[in-house]
Design a protein around this motif. Structure first.
Motif, PDB file in Angstrom:
ATOM      1  N   THR A 181       1.445   0.094   7.021  1.00  0.00           N
ATOM      2  CA  THR A 181       2.187   0.803   5.979  1.00  0.00           C
ATOM      3  C   THR A 181       3.430   0.002   5.617  1.00  0.00           C
ATOM      4  O   THR A 181       3.796  -0.949   6.304  1.00  0.00           O
ATOM      5  CB  THR A 181       2.607   2.208   6.446  1.00  0.00           C
ATOM      6  OG1 THR A 181       3.440   2.092   7.620  1.00  0.00           O
ATOM      7  CG2 THR A 181       1.397   3.065   6.769  1.00  0.00           C
ATOM      8  N   ASP A 214       7.041   5.674   5.992  1.00  0.00           N
ATOM      9  CA  ASP A 214       5.796   5.978   5.277  1.00  0.00           C
ATOM     10  C   ASP A 214       4.697   6.420   6.230  1.00  0.00           C
ATOM     11  O   ASP A 214       3.894   7.305   5.902  1.00  0.00           O
ATOM     12  CB  ASP A 214       5.338   4.754   4.484  1.00  0.00           C
ATOM     13  CG  ASP A 214       5.850   4.776   3.051  1.00  0.00           C
ATOM     14  OD1 ASP A 214       6.481   5.771   2.664  1.00  0.00           O
ATOM     15  OD2 ASP A 214       5.613   3.794   2.323  1.00  0.00           O
ATOM     16  N   TRP A 260      -3.966   6.874   2.537  1.00  0.00           N
ATOM     17  CA  TRP A 260      -3.419   5.504   2.541  1.00  0.00           C
ATOM     18  C   TRP A 260      -3.695   4.797   1.218  1.00  0.00           C
ATOM     19  O   TRP A 260      -2.882   4.013   0.733  1.00  0.00           O
ATOM     20  CB  TRP A 260      -4.066   4.762   3.698  1.00  0.00           C
ATOM     21  CG  TRP A 260      -3.597   3.393   4.030  1.00  0.00           C
ATOM     22  CD1 TRP A 260      -2.330   3.000   4.352  1.00  0.00           C
ATOM     23  CD2 TRP A 260      -4.421   2.223   4.144  1.00  0.00           C
ATOM     24  NE1 TRP A 260      -2.313   1.650   4.662  1.00  0.00           N
ATOM     25  CE2 TRP A 260      -3.581   1.158   4.548  1.00  0.00           C
ATOM     26  CE3 TRP A 260      -5.779   1.981   3.963  1.00  0.00           C
ATOM     27  CZ2 TRP A 260      -4.065  -0.133   4.761  1.00  0.00           C
ATOM     28  CZ3 TRP A 260      -6.265   0.701   4.179  1.00  0.00           C
ATOM     29  CH2 TRP A 260      -5.417  -0.345   4.568  1.00  0.00           C
ATOM     30  N   PHE A 301       0.897   3.683   0.198  1.00  0.00           N
ATOM     31  CA  PHE A 301       1.456   3.475   1.524  1.00  0.00           C
ATOM     32  C   PHE A 301       1.196   2.087   2.094  1.00  0.00           C
ATOM     33  O   PHE A 301       1.880   1.661   3.010  1.00  0.00           O
ATOM     34  CB  PHE A 301       0.887   4.519   2.492  1.00  0.00           C
ATOM     35  CG  PHE A 301       1.393   5.908   2.267  1.00  0.00           C
ATOM     36  CD1 PHE A 301       2.739   6.205   2.392  1.00  0.00           C
ATOM     37  CD2 PHE A 301       0.524   6.942   1.932  1.00  0.00           C
ATOM     38  CE1 PHE A 301       3.220   7.485   2.195  1.00  0.00           C
ATOM     39  CE2 PHE A 301       0.989   8.231   1.732  1.00  0.00           C
ATOM     40  CZ  PHE A 301       2.345   8.507   1.864  1.00  0.00           C
TER      41      PHE A 301
END
Length: 383
Positions: A53, A58, A207, A233
């Motif tokens: 990330t 995050d 994600w 992310f």
């Protein structure tokens, strides 16, 4: 000459790998270097699924989404931690329930957990302060009996272990930081570890901005689309390439940090002027601490040598020590301020801000961290 609190270490391969990433023609993320980094953690530490990330913050926000935190849910976490530990869950509408630290260490006091659990409790966030493991066996037992998720905030805990198991591989989820102040760094960066197999598929979707693009790239579907909530992310390949140069040298970096931590410990506890740090530097530390009662962590708290701290008996003594160091061009820093005493906690969680958490407050008021970085070598010319 000034000795900074932190100096990011460069292995010398960072720019080489960044150039390689550029030459590969895919620098937007989830490419070759992302794969190398994720595989490194999965293979070395036995983590089930790793997702790089852009920051540990995050990763924590991903965890909050993944656990489906809703307004009114309660999340237990230590007051002595960075704001990101709490912010991620506050953004989803959760009520934060603060838990005190142990009397002898900033980690949360697991003996206080069960009295804080209510029917609204959804998760426990443990913070492995300085890379030292929380009592995960007891915490996981409590979580299992109460049907709660456990998130390991392992921002400081790379290459740390609990009873032979890597931190980050015990809770349902874990979050790491690769900020420039961490043992292994890429300026800004982080990672979500998913240890619960049931959460992996959705974690990938979150994600990838709420899409099933990862499955598309693996050839599992013929097109991808918007299937869930999510955000951007994942980091770029430039960031991942920088991180890979660091990971290749993890053992060397860790060995040096351990030497420095041990040199500090021997000096403050045994009066041993270890040659891993210059006698001039240690002499200045000794002079700055004269007449100011303090103590250090126990030797078994070395963990991964992320930080070395002193705890003073009185806040004003800590301030005096820091000022003396500054006058001699040595920079030290305080650490977290108890979140339950913060302005935001008073506004959002007034019942929590009124609680008495004496150990958290003591660490906030009396703990100070000393410089600890790879290139803190013997410096005979320290002024």
């Amino acid at each position: 000459m000034t000795i900074p609190f932190n100096k990011p270490y460069l292995t010398g391969k960072e720019l080489t790998y960044i150039q390689e990433a550029v030459n590969l023609g895919k620098i937007s993320g989830n490419g070759e270097f992302t794969r190398r980094c994720q595989d490194f953690f999965e293979n070395r530490y036995g983590f089930h699924k790793c997702l790089l990330t852009t920051s540990c913050t995050d990763a924590l926000e991903m965890a909050a989404i993944l656990l489906d935190i809703q307004p009114g849910d309660e999340v237990i976490l230590p007051s002595f931690t960075f704001v990101s530990s709490a912010n991620a869950f506050v953004l989803r509408g959760a009520k934060i329930v603060f838990i005190d630290s142990k009397p002898d260490h900033p980690n949360l006091d697991e003996s206080l957990l069960e009295e804080l659990i209510t029917p609204k409790t959804k998760a426990i966030v443990v913070v492995h302060y300085g890379g030292l493991a929380c009592e995960m066996e007891r915490i996981m037992d409590i979580a299992e009996r109460h049907n709660l998720f456990v998130v390991e905030d392992a921002a400081q805990a790379i290459d740390s272990f609990y009873k032979g198991k890597a931190l980050g591989g015990i809770g349902h989820l874990a979050c790491f930081s690769f900020h420039e102040t961490k043992n292994i760094q890429c300026g800004e960066g982080g990672m979500l570890v998913v240890n619960d197999p049931d959460l992996v598929k959705r974690a990938e979707i979150i994600w990838e901005k709420g899409t099933d693009r990862a499955a598309f790239f693996r050839g599992e579907i013929d097109k991808y689309g918007w299937v869930d909530v999510g955000s951007s992310f994942l980091p770029s390949e430039v960031t991942a390439a920088f991180l890979w140069a660091q990971l290749e040298n993890l053992d060397m970096i860790q060995d040096r940090r351990m030497e420095i931590w041990d040199a500090y410990f021997q000096f403050f506890n045994e009066g041993n002027q270890n040659q891993k740090l210059s006698s001039d530097f240690l002499g200045l530390l000794q002079k700055a601490s004269e007449g100011l009662p303090f103590h250090t962590a126990e030797r078994e708290y070395q963990a991964n040598a992320h930080l070395f701290y002193l705890i003073f008996d009185f806040p004003e003594d800590r301030s005096r020590f820091a000022q003396r160091l500054k006058e001699n061009h040595i920079l030290s820093v305080f650490h977290y301020q108890s979140l339950h005493r913060s302005r935001l906690a008073k506004a959002y969680f007034p019942d929590q801000s009124l609680r008495v958490l004496p150990n958290s407050d003591r660490f906030s008021d009396s703990l100070i961290r000393l410089p600890l970085f790879y290139e803190l070598t013997p410096l005979p010319n320290v002024p």
